[in-house]
Design a protein around this motif. Structure first.
Motif, PDB file in Angstrom:
ATOM      1  N   SER A  22      71.388  26.806  75.012  1.00  0.00           N
ATOM      2  CA  SER A  22      72.332  27.171  75.545  1.00  0.00           C
ATOM      3  C   SER A  22      73.707  26.578  75.688  1.00  0.00           C
ATOM      4  CB  SER A  22      71.842  27.869  76.978  1.00  0.00           C
ATOM      5  OG  SER A  22      73.185  28.446  77.287  1.00  0.00           O
ATOM      6  N   LYS A  23      73.397  25.089  75.923  1.00  0.00           N
ATOM      7  CA  LYS A  23      74.662  24.509  76.126  1.00  0.00           C
ATOM      8  C   LYS A  23      75.162  24.136  74.637  1.00  0.00           C
ATOM      9  CE  LYS A  23      73.384  22.021  80.269  1.00  0.00           C
ATOM     10  NZ  LYS A  23      73.124  20.796  81.047  1.00  0.00           N
ATOM     11  N   ARG A  24      74.357  23.765  73.760  1.00  0.00           N
ATOM     12  CA  ARG A  24      74.536  23.410  72.540  1.00  0.00           C
ATOM     13  C   ARG A  24      75.388  24.660  71.685  1.00  0.00           C
ATOM     14  NH1 ARG A  24      72.903  18.644  69.527  1.00  0.00           N
ATOM     15  NH2 ARG A  24      72.340  17.142  71.188  1.00  0.00           N
ATOM     16  N   ARG A  25      74.840  25.950  72.213  1.00  0.00           N
ATOM     17  CA  ARG A  25      75.351  26.997  71.168  1.00  0.00           C
ATOM     18  C   ARG A  25      77.075  27.293  71.702  1.00  0.00           C
ATOM     19  NH1 ARG A  25      73.025  31.080  74.231  1.00  0.00           N
ATOM     20  NH2 ARG A  25      74.987  31.399  75.316  1.00  0.00           N
ATOM     21  N   LYS A  26      76.807  27.045  73.078  1.00  0.00           N
ATOM     22  CA  LYS A  26      78.172  27.184  73.865  1.00  0.00           C
ATOM     23  C   LYS A  26      79.355  26.150  73.012  1.00  0.00           C
ATOM     24  CE  LYS A  26      76.860  28.901  78.131  1.00  0.00           C
ATOM     25  NZ  LYS A  26      76.589  28.648  79.534  1.00  0.00           N
ATOM     26  N   GLY A  27      78.784  24.940  72.976  1.00  0.00           N
ATOM     27  CA  GLY A  27      79.527  23.862  72.246  1.00  0.00           C
ATOM     28  C   GLY A  27      80.087  24.219  70.799  1.00  0.00           C
ATOM     29  N   LEU A  28      78.956  24.634  69.988  1.00  0.00           N
ATOM     30  CA  LEU A  28      79.225  24.964  68.730  1.00  0.00           C
ATOM     31  C   LEU A  28      80.222  26.115  68.545  1.00  0.00           C
ATOM     32  CD1 LEU A  28      78.357  24.895  65.846  1.00  0.00           C
ATOM     33  CD2 LEU A  28      76.394  26.643  66.318  1.00  0.00           C
ATOM     34  N   PHE A  29      80.008  27.224  69.427  1.00  0.00           N
ATOM     35  CA  PHE A  29      80.808  28.291  69.406  1.00  0.00           C
ATOM     36  C   PHE A  29      82.438  27.929  69.950  1.00  0.00           C
ATOM     37  CE2 PHE A  29      78.446  32.448  69.653  1.00  0.00           C
ATOM     38  CZ  PHE A  29      77.587  31.996  68.763  1.00  0.00           C
ATOM     39  N   LYS A  30      82.672  26.923  70.801  1.00  0.00           N
ATOM     40  CA  LYS A  30      83.794  26.320  71.092  1.00  0.00           C
ATOM     41  C   LYS A  30      84.129  25.581  69.816  1.00  0.00           C
ATOM     42  CE  LYS A  30      86.018  23.305  74.495  1.00  0.00           C
ATOM     43  NZ  LYS A  30      85.774  22.588  75.554  1.00  0.00           N
ATOM     44  N   LYS A  31      83.448  24.789  69.141  1.00  0.00           N
ATOM     45  CA  LYS A  31      84.034  23.893  68.110  1.00  0.00           C
ATOM     46  C   LYS A  31      84.682  24.896  66.982  1.00  0.00           C
ATOM     47  CE  LYS A  31      83.490  19.591  69.083  1.00  0.00           C
ATOM     48  NZ  LYS A  31      84.302  18.681  69.206  1.00  0.00           N
ATOM     49  N   ALA A  32      83.831  26.070  66.731  1.00  0.00           N
ATOM     50  CA  ALA A  32      84.140  27.028  65.597  1.00  0.00           C
ATOM     51  C   ALA A  32      85.638  27.707  66.033  1.00  0.00           C
ATOM     52  CB  ALA A  32      83.237  28.391  65.612  1.00  0.00           C
ATOM     53  N   GLN A  33      85.790  27.949  67.372  1.00  0.00           N
ATOM     54  CA  GLN A  33      86.985  28.529  67.970  1.00  0.00           C
ATOM     55  C   GLN A  33      88.122  27.665  67.731  1.00  0.00           C
ATOM     56  OE1 GLN A  33      88.836  27.736  71.064  1.00  0.00           O
ATOM     57  NE2 GLN A  33      90.288  29.340  70.729  1.00  0.00           N
ATOM     58  N   GLU A  34      87.860  26.133  67.872  1.00  0.00           N
ATOM     59  CA  GLU A  34      88.872  25.190  67.914  1.00  0.00           C
ATOM     60  C   GLU A  34      89.332  24.902  66.506  1.00  0.00           C
ATOM     61  OE1 GLU A  34      87.083  21.925  69.922  1.00  0.00           O
ATOM     62  OE2 GLU A  34      87.353  22.636  71.704  1.00  0.00           O
ATOM     63  N   LEU A  35      88.634  25.061  65.512  1.00  0.00           N
ATOM     64  CA  LEU A  35      88.541  24.793  63.999  1.00  0.00           C
ATOM     65  C   LEU A  35      89.462  25.960  63.521  1.00  0.00           C
ATOM     66  CD1 LEU A  35      88.008  23.256  61.453  1.00  0.00           C
ATOM     67  CD2 LEU A  35      85.956  24.621  61.132  1.00  0.00           C
ATOM     68  N   SER A  36      89.099  27.360  64.254  1.00  0.00           N
ATOM     69  CA  SER A  36      89.855  28.501  63.721  1.00  0.00           C
ATOM     70  C   SER A  36      91.241  28.234  63.989  1.00  0.00           C
ATOM     71  CB  SER A  36      89.192  29.638  64.010  1.00  0.00           C
ATOM     72  OG  SER A  36      89.946  30.800  64.098  1.00  0.00           O
ATOM     73  N   LEU A  38      92.788  25.727  65.293  1.00  0.00           N
ATOM     74  CA  LEU A  38      93.681  24.375  64.446  1.00  0.00           C
ATOM     75  C   LEU A  38      93.976  24.467  62.988  1.00  0.00           C
ATOM     76  CD1 LEU A  38      91.978  21.431  66.346  1.00  0.00           C
ATOM     77  CD2 LEU A  38      94.268  22.212  66.929  1.00  0.00           C
ATOM     78  N   CYS A  39      93.279  25.097  62.324  1.00  0.00           N
ATOM     79  CA  CYS A  39      93.383  25.065  61.001  1.00  0.00           C
ATOM     80  C   CYS A  39      93.600  26.471  60.424  1.00  0.00           C
ATOM     81  CB  CYS A  39      92.101  24.275  60.301  1.00  0.00           C
ATOM     82  SG  CYS A  39      91.759  22.774  60.872  1.00  0.00           S
ATOM     83  N   ASP A  40      93.640  27.413  61.197  1.00  0.00           N
ATOM     84  CA  ASP A  40      94.026  28.804  60.731  1.00  0.00           C
ATOM     85  C   ASP A  40      92.978  29.321  59.722  1.00  0.00           C
ATOM     86  OD1 ASP A  40      95.586  31.253  60.971  1.00  0.00           O
ATOM     87  OD2 ASP A  40      96.577  30.781  59.044  1.00  0.00           O
ATOM     88  N   ALA A  41      91.504  28.884  60.065  1.00  0.00           N
ATOM     89  CA  ALA A  41      90.618  29.467  59.267  1.00  0.00           C
ATOM     90  C   ALA A  41      89.829  30.693  59.625  1.00  0.00           C
ATOM     91  CB  ALA A  41      89.461  28.162  59.147  1.00  0.00           C
ATOM     92  N   ASP A  42      89.485  31.356  58.917  1.00  0.00           N
ATOM     93  CA  ASP A  42      88.405  32.591  59.232  1.00  0.00           C
ATOM     94  C   ASP A  42      86.932  31.884  59.260  1.00  0.00           C
ATOM     95  OD1 ASP A  42      90.413  34.510  59.216  1.00  0.00           O
ATOM     96  OD2 ASP A  42      90.260  35.086  57.281  1.00  0.00           O
ATOM     97  N   ILE A  43      86.535  32.109  60.567  1.00  0.00           N
ATOM     98  CA  ILE A  43      85.167  31.703  60.921  1.00  0.00           C
ATOM     99  C   ILE A  43      84.313  32.742  61.350  1.00  0.00           C
ATOM    100  CG2 ILE A  43      83.809  30.331  62.097  1.00  0.00           C
ATOM    101  CD1 ILE A  43      86.095  28.023  61.920  1.00  0.00           C
ATOM    102  N   ALA A  44      83.009  33.080  60.775  1.00  0.00           N
ATOM    103  CA  ALA A  44      82.055  33.984  61.391  1.00  0.00           C
ATOM    104  C   ALA A  44      80.776  33.100  61.492  1.00  0.00           C
ATOM    105  CB  ALA A  44      81.855  34.794  60.305  1.00  0.00           C
ATOM    106  N   LEU A  45      80.323  33.258  62.753  1.00  0.00           N
ATOM    107  CA  LEU A  45      78.955  32.246  63.199  1.00  0.00           C
ATOM    108  C   LEU A  45      78.018  33.267  63.705  1.00  0.00           C
ATOM    109  CD1 LEU A  45      77.860  29.416  63.498  1.00  0.00           C
ATOM    110  CD2 LEU A  45      79.295  29.335  65.632  1.00  0.00           C
ATOM    111  N   ILE A  46      76.981  33.191  63.252  1.00  0.00           N
ATOM    112  CA  ILE A  46      75.775  34.062  63.615  1.00  0.00           C
ATOM    113  C   ILE A  46      74.572  33.106  63.978  1.00  0.00           C
ATOM    114  CG2 ILE A  46      74.139  35.951  63.015  1.00  0.00           C
ATOM    115  CD1 ILE A  46      76.178  36.744  60.832  1.00  0.00           C
TER     116      ILE A  46
END
Length: 155
Positions: A22-36, A38-46
């Motif tokens: 649960s904690k790492r999933r939240k961190g992973l999603f947060k990193k994906a959102q930050e990357l998106s 900061l870098c204007d990247a399209d990200i999809a995470l499943i």
């Protein structure tokens, strides 16, 4: 004070594993959102949890990102010889079949999807579960004995 490095291996304790997931999933999603962002990247995470729950994040539309991935893959597949594609397709089908079989087997071991089994298959499943339960009991008893001896040594 810094955090200790942990060894990357499966967490044995089920509740600890779920908390970590649960904690790492939240961190992973947060990193994906930050990357998106900061870098204007399209990200999809499943992500599928061990209990088969679906968690997903998409910076724009999940459907659009997946369609874009499919188009990209189709374009790049044209560059490869067809025999490679056939081998890859066959491998994917074999792997998909194995995953489906193992998923069905796991569901049956959890007492689900039993309606289609024959009497002989049900008996085999019952024997397998009995052997598994015996093994679990042996390990549990060994751990109890180990803890008892530890407590005796402390006294």
């Amino acid at each position: 004070m810094t955090r200790k490095r942990i060894q990357i291996k499966k967490i044995d304790n089920i509740s600890s594993r779920q908390v970590t997931f649960s904690k790492r999933r939240k961190g992973l999603f947060k990193k994906a959102q930050e990357l998106s962002t900061l870098c204007d990247a399209d990200i999809a995470l499943i992500v599928f949890s061990a209990t088969s729950k679906l968690f997903e994040y998409a910076s724009s539309s999940m459907h659009q990102v997946i369609e874009r991935h499919d188009r990209y893959s189709a374009i790049h597949r044209l560059d490869r010889p067809s025999i490679e594609l056939q081998i890859e397709s066959d491998s994917n089908n074999i792997l998909r079949k194995k995953v489906e079989d193992k998923t069905r087997e796991l569901r049956q071991m959890n007492g689900e999807d039993l309606q289609g089994l024959t009497l002989q298959e049900l008996q085999k499943l019952e024997e397998h579960l009995k052997r598994s339960l015996t093994n679990v009991s042996k390990v549990k008893d060994a751990k109890f004995m180990q803890e008892i001896s530890t407590f005796k040594r402390k006294d």
